[in-house]
Design an enzyme around this catalytic site. Structure first.
Site, PDB file in Angstrom:
ATOM      1  N   CYS A 138      -1.101   6.532  12.060  1.00  0.00           N
ATOM      2  CA  CYS A 138      -0.642   6.617  10.671  1.00  0.00           C
ATOM      3  C   CYS A 138      -1.821   6.817   9.721  1.00  0.00           C
ATOM      4  O   CYS A 138      -2.733   5.987   9.686  1.00  0.00           O
ATOM      5  CB  CYS A 138       0.132   5.344  10.303  1.00  0.00           C
ATOM      6  SG  CYS A 138       0.704   5.328   8.590  1.00  0.00           S
ATOM      7  N   THR A 170       1.132   1.015   4.035  1.00  0.00           N
ATOM      8  CA  THR A 170       0.895  -0.345   4.518  1.00  0.00           C
ATOM      9  C   THR A 170       1.400  -0.420   5.939  1.00  0.00           C
ATOM     10  O   THR A 170       2.362   0.246   6.284  1.00  0.00           O
ATOM     11  CB  THR A 170       1.689  -1.381   3.685  1.00  0.00           C
ATOM     12  OG1 THR A 170       1.140  -1.449   2.390  1.00  0.00           O
ATOM     13  CG2 THR A 170       1.653  -2.758   4.297  1.00  0.00           C
ATOM     14  N   GLY A 203       3.821 -11.247   4.801  1.00  0.00           N
ATOM     15  CA  GLY A 203       3.231  -9.928   4.704  1.00  0.00           C
ATOM     16  C   GLY A 203       4.146  -9.068   3.858  1.00  0.00           C
ATOM     17  O   GLY A 203       5.365  -9.275   3.866  1.00  0.00           O
ATOM     18  N   SER A 226       4.536   2.005   6.107  1.00  0.00           N
ATOM     19  CA  SER A 226       4.483   3.374   6.613  1.00  0.00           C
ATOM     20  C   SER A 226       4.081   3.445   8.088  1.00  0.00           C
ATOM     21  O   SER A 226       4.519   4.330   8.803  1.00  0.00           O
ATOM     22  CB  SER A 226       3.525   4.214   5.767  1.00  0.00           C
ATOM     23  OG  SER A 226       2.250   3.618   5.730  1.00  0.00           O
ATOM     24  N   THR A 235      -2.754   3.913   7.273  1.00  0.00           N
ATOM     25  CA  THR A 235      -3.116   2.633   7.886  1.00  0.00           C
ATOM     26  C   THR A 235      -4.570   2.705   8.336  1.00  0.00           C
ATOM     27  O   THR A 235      -4.956   3.665   8.995  1.00  0.00           O
ATOM     28  CB  THR A 235      -2.207   2.340   9.103  1.00  0.00           C
ATOM     29  OG1 THR A 235      -0.851   2.347   8.675  1.00  0.00           O
ATOM     30  CG2 THR A 235      -2.543   1.009   9.738  1.00  0.00           C
ATOM     31  N   LYS A 256      -2.887  -8.063   2.514  1.00  0.00           N
ATOM     32  CA  LYS A 256      -1.435  -7.970   2.429  1.00  0.00           C
ATOM     33  C   LYS A 256      -0.738  -9.030   3.276  1.00  0.00           C
ATOM     34  O   LYS A 256       0.482  -9.097   3.302  1.00  0.00           O
ATOM     35  CB  LYS A 256      -0.986  -6.588   2.880  1.00  0.00           C
ATOM     36  CG  LYS A 256      -1.621  -5.465   2.086  1.00  0.00           C
ATOM     37  CD  LYS A 256      -1.354  -4.139   2.732  1.00  0.00           C
ATOM     38  CE  LYS A 256      -2.282  -3.076   2.219  1.00  0.00           C
ATOM     39  NZ  LYS A 256      -2.172  -1.843   2.989  1.00  0.00           N
TER      40      LYS A 256
END
Length: 188
Positions: free
Chosen positions: A176, A18, A62, A141, A179, A50
């Site tokens: 990432c 996330t 969030g 992350s 993501t 989210k």
């Protein structure tokens, strides 16, 4: 005979990945979250939501971590906000106290970023309620990538909180693997 305990990192056993970013600038608050849900190295969903509004749209939230755990915590936060209207900090502290001391809640694995017109807060299961001095929160992350990008972009004159959040999330998504570029962005 009992089965052996596996000593594996949590991200190999459950849902992972996330990026949530909250940026505050010139009276505007923007919170963005990516839409990717991963299990191990597999993308399971690309359009998860989210980031959402609670408290009749006055508070942005969030979450990162276990989804069911986060929803449980968000419901509790909303109940605290009903009890303490327009007192985000008080509601957050009360939630953190419950989260840390309640036998059931203590097991929940999530992080919450919350913001209203006045404050941006990070709430953890260790009982922490933190307000960053620069008004920027990054969790998940890809949170540190988005946080670093946002801090750099805050030095650029003329960018709104929304623009900083959108550009920072794009940078995080490029770095990432957990993501993606499908963002939900909410603004106060």
């Amino acid at each position: 005979m009992d089965s052996p305990q596996l000593d594996l990192p949590r991200d190999l056993l459950g849902w992972h990945g996330t990026t949530i970013l909250c940026v505050r600038r010139d009276g505007q608050v923007a919170m963005a979250g990516d839409g990717q849900v991963s299990m191990g190295q597999t993308v399971v969903k690309n359009n998860a939501r989210k980031v959402r509004r609670i408290a009749n749209g006055r508070v942005l939230t969030g979450f990162a971590g276990a989804t069911a755990d986060a929803f449980t915590l968000l419901e509790r936060l909303e109940a605290k906000l009903e009890r303490y209207p327009d007192q985000l900090e008080r509601a957050a502290v009360e939630l953190a106290k419950d989260w840390r001391t309640d036998k059931y809640l203590r097991r929940l694995e999530a992080l919450l970023a919350v913001a209203d017109k006045d404050r941006s807060l990070l709430i953890t299961g260790q009982g922490d309620v933190m307000e960053p001095e620069d008004g920027i929160i990054g969790i998940g992350s890809g949170g540190n990538f988005a946080l670093a990008a946002a801090r750099a972009l805050m030095t650029v004159d003329g960018l709104t909180a929304e623009e900083v959040a959108r550009r920072s999330m794009t940078i995080a998504a490029d770095i990432c693997v957990y993501t993606n570029g499908r963002f939900v962005l909410e603004i106060l």
